[in-house]
Design an enzyme around this catalytic site. Structure first.
Site, PDB file in Angstrom:
ATOM      1  N   GLU A 204       1.367  -0.472  -4.926  1.00 48.18           N
ATOM      2  CA  GLU A 204       0.513   0.672  -5.271  1.00 48.18           C
ATOM      3  C   GLU A 204       1.444   1.865  -5.432  1.00 48.18           C
ATOM      4  O   GLU A 204       2.031   2.332  -4.455  1.00 48.18           O
ATOM      5  CB  GLU A 204      -0.513   0.950  -4.174  1.00 48.18           C
TER       6      GLU A 204
ATOM      7  N   ASP B 142       0.829  -1.208   0.000  1.00 50.14           N
ATOM      8  CA  ASP B 142       0.000   0.000   0.000  1.00 50.14           C
ATOM      9  C   ASP B 142       0.869   1.266   0.000  1.00 50.14           C
ATOM     10  O   ASP B 142       1.904   1.317   0.681  1.00 50.14           O
ATOM     11  CB  ASP B 142      -0.860  -0.030   1.275  1.00 50.14           C
TER      12      ASP B 142
HETATM   13  C1  GLC Z   1      -4.145   3.249  -0.204  1.00 54.47           C
HETATM   14  C2  GLC Z   1      -5.419   2.444  -0.053  1.00 54.47           C
HETATM   15  C3  GLC Z   1      -6.503   3.357   0.424  1.00 54.47           C
HETATM   16  C4  GLC Z   1      -6.103   3.933   1.765  1.00 54.47           C
HETATM   17  C5  GLC Z   1      -4.741   4.614   1.665  1.00 54.47           C
HETATM   18  C6  GLC Z   1      -4.189   4.916   3.025  1.00 54.47           C
HETATM   19  O1  GLC Z   1      -4.269   4.228  -1.178  1.00 54.47           O
HETATM   20  O2  GLC Z   1      -5.721   1.800  -1.250  1.00 54.47           O
HETATM   21  O3  GLC Z   1      -7.727   2.692   0.531  1.00 54.47           O
HETATM   22  O4  GLC Z   1      -7.048   4.836   2.202  1.00 54.47           O
HETATM   23  O5  GLC Z   1      -3.791   3.795   1.022  1.00 54.47           O
HETATM   24  O6  GLC Z   1      -3.754   3.744   3.638  1.00 54.47           O
END
Ligand code: GLC
Ligand code: MG
Length: 570
Positions: free
Chosen positions: A270, A207
């Site tokens: 991500e 993440d």
């Molecule tokens: C990422 C997740 C999202 C979350 C953010 C903070 O972007 O996909 O859902 O709110 O991280 O952890």
């Protein structure tokens, strides 16, 4: 149907389709209206039937749920809302029995403010864990140290009255950022990963991995030149000193090296930000992610020209030997079926499973689930409360999965945590199971086709010139050539072919193994996969597709595109 693995030489994360599950919204087993691990366990046969090769599971760790699990207070336990570690182990075993891999979401950038590490860190300036988070003194006027903004609104700095310093949070104030410069943090996190790898998980989705490190000088961000009255306030500045810092790359390399202690695991990341920078997240001198997640299909205008350009931009932005990856939905983005309509959602599915690279979709996409309509007052997502009025609420795409057409859609016996939304009667699994032309049938057939057609995962990618809003490309291997033609409009079009072929699949699911001679007629919103009969290849194209090209992007050919003649019939 038995899905044979089409090309056993490829690593699993290259040939499988990945299915993202947001556990709160998949299946409830205990009537509290929130999905849980035992609920998910009861649906593993569905996943096997559907044909997915891996599940990416959003966080199930202990959490105060301020950001619904992305705020973790214990990295090595399951939140009681979702079940127990034993339930988790049972899930891993059940998936593995069905030859399905499990990719766990991990959140290295921040913890919950309830995590014992942070509780200690904020207890005093001398605490041994003080330096596990990012603390800074006020600026000269006593305000926050600099202009950095939280992605969820307001300053990214929160004042701690007891110890008289600010701490940094890229997201919610209840999500303090870990200090990744501190080796102790990195060691602790490696142990977290090992804990889950030993329990059998096959990989991680990391993440917010682009924001692990911040500028140590805490320099102010520059103004965002694209900022106007419609831009959400958190985007007022360009994120230069907090996003994709060089140190972040070395931390990702460390994570990857750690993963390699275990055989056959995969690291997905991500990596928010522009497509042009995505290439950096693959291998440099040292490997980084196997799959840096690419959201282009969700961000591109839905017409053949924009799609062709976007696909080209992405393919050119990744290194020659990098494996592409495409995402059609997620818990952070409006649903594809709402964005482009249910008819075009079928086109999107065919595109996803025929492009070169790993396809990822989000639970519910396979039944054409729409966004739920949720008013501001009903919103549960903290993003909506903190930055209201910009359409940023993520609840609509987080509404519960529909298993049947009953009042609670088979999701729960209680009150679903979010409203189910519209079209439950026809857009649910049971209704679509009994309809062999449903979106669900299409997804299943596309995945089956991909499994049995090695050309679809390891064949070269040959873009063709798209006209009249028909997106055209080919996938080719030594002995096979597949033409993919996707009509992105509500009119019909005719594509003049240079070659004869056999129709292998239509998004309408009503024609199959139909020979096509010189003209391919596409009905409104129709996409097809055609097998071209290479023996009758036009003489003007010697060696076409059969010849090897050096660019290895999932077999992407750099050969200039062909001219295809397209006539529009209305
Ligand atoms: C990422 C997740 C999202 C979350 C953010 C903070 O972007 O996909 O859902 O709110 O991280 O952890
Ligand atoms: Mg429950």
């Amino acid at each position: 149907m038995v899905h044979q693995r089409a090309d056993s030489r490829l690593e699993w994360w290259k040939c499988c389709s990945i299915y993202q599950i947001y556990p709160r919204s998949f299946q409830d087993s205990d009537g509290d209206g929130v999905g849980d691990l035992n609920g998910l366990l009861s649906r593993v046969d569905y996943l096997a039937w559907l044909g997915v090769g891996a599940v990416w599971l959003s966080p199930v760790y202990r959490s105060p749920m301020r950001d619904f699990g992305y705020d973790i207070s214990d990295y090595t336990d399951v939140d009681p809302l979702f079940g127990t570690l034993t339930d988790f182990d049972r899930l891993v075993a059940a998936l593995h029995e069905r030859d399905i891999k499990l990719i766990l979401d991990v959140v290295p950038n921040h913890t919950s403010d309830q995590h014992p590490w942070f509780v200690e860190s904020r207890s005093s300036r001398d605490d041994p864990k003080r330096n596990w988070y990012v603390w800074a003194d006020p600026d000269a006027d006593g305000g926050p140290p600099n202009n950095w903004l939280s992605r969820f609104g307001g300053s990214a700095w929160e004042w701690d009255a007891r110890t008289e310093q600010y701490y940094y949070h890229a997201f919610l104030q209840e999500q303090p950022d870990l200090n990744w410069r501190n080796p102790a943090v990195r060691f602790a996190f490696a142990d977290v990963l090992r804990f889950w790898l030993r329990r059998g998980v096959d990989g991680f989705r990391v993440d917010a991995s682009a924001v692990l490190a911040e500028d140590p000088l805490l320099r102010d961000e520059p103004p965002n030149p694209d900022f106007d009255s419609k831009t959400p306030p958190p985007e007022r500045f360009k994120r230069v000193f907090t996003d994709v810092r060089p140190e972040t790359m070395s931390y990702i390399e460390e994570m990857r090296a750690m993963i390699e202690e275990f055989p056959d695991r995969a690291l997905l990341g991500e990596v928010q930000g522009s497509i042009d920078r995505i290439g950096q997240f693959y291998d440099a001198e040292r490997p980084r992610f196997h799959l840096p997640l690419n959201f282009l299909l969700l961000d591109t205008d839905w017409d053949a020209t924009s799609l062709a350009a976007g696909i080209d931009q992405y393919i050119n932005a990744i290194p020659d030997d990098a494996w592409p990856v495409w995402i059609l939905g997620s818990h952070d983005k409006p649903r594809i079926a709402t964005r482009i309509g249910i008819e075009q959602a079928r086109i999107a599915a065919m595109l996803l499973f025929t492009l070169p690279g790993t396809p990822i979709f989000y639970a519910g996409d396979e039944i054409g689930m729409p966004n739920s309509v949720i008013s501001s007052e009903e919103a549960r997502d903290p993003f909506e409360a903190l930055v209201p009025g910009y359409g940023l609420n993520r609840d609509p795409e987080r509404a519960p999965m529909r298993w049947d057409g009953n009042e609670k859609a088979g999701f729960t016996s209680g009150e679903p945590w979010l409203p189910l939304g519209d079209h439950v009667k026809e857009r649910n699994v049971a209704a679509q199971l009994s309809d062999d032309r449903s979106v669900l049938s299409l997804y299943r057939q596309l995945m089956a086709l991909r499994q049995t057609e090695p050309t679809l995962h390891s064949g070269q990618f040959q873009p063709l010139r798209s006209q009249s809003q028909v997106l055209l490309f080919e996938r080719c291997s030594d002995d096979r050539r597949l033409l993919i033609a996707l009509n992105t409009t509500t009119g019909s079009h005719t594509v003049a072919l240079h070659d004869r072929g056999m129709l292998r699949l239509s998004t309408h699911l009503d024609r199959l193994d139909e020979p096509v001679a010189s003209q391919l007629h596409l009905r409104p919103n129709e996409g097809v996969v055609m097998e071209m009969l290479t023996s009758s290849l036009s003489v003007s194209l010697p060696g076409y597709c059969g010849s090897r090209v050096s660019k290895a992007n999932g077999g992407i050919s750099s050969r200039p595109s062909l001219q295809w003649v397209i006539e529009t019939s209305d």
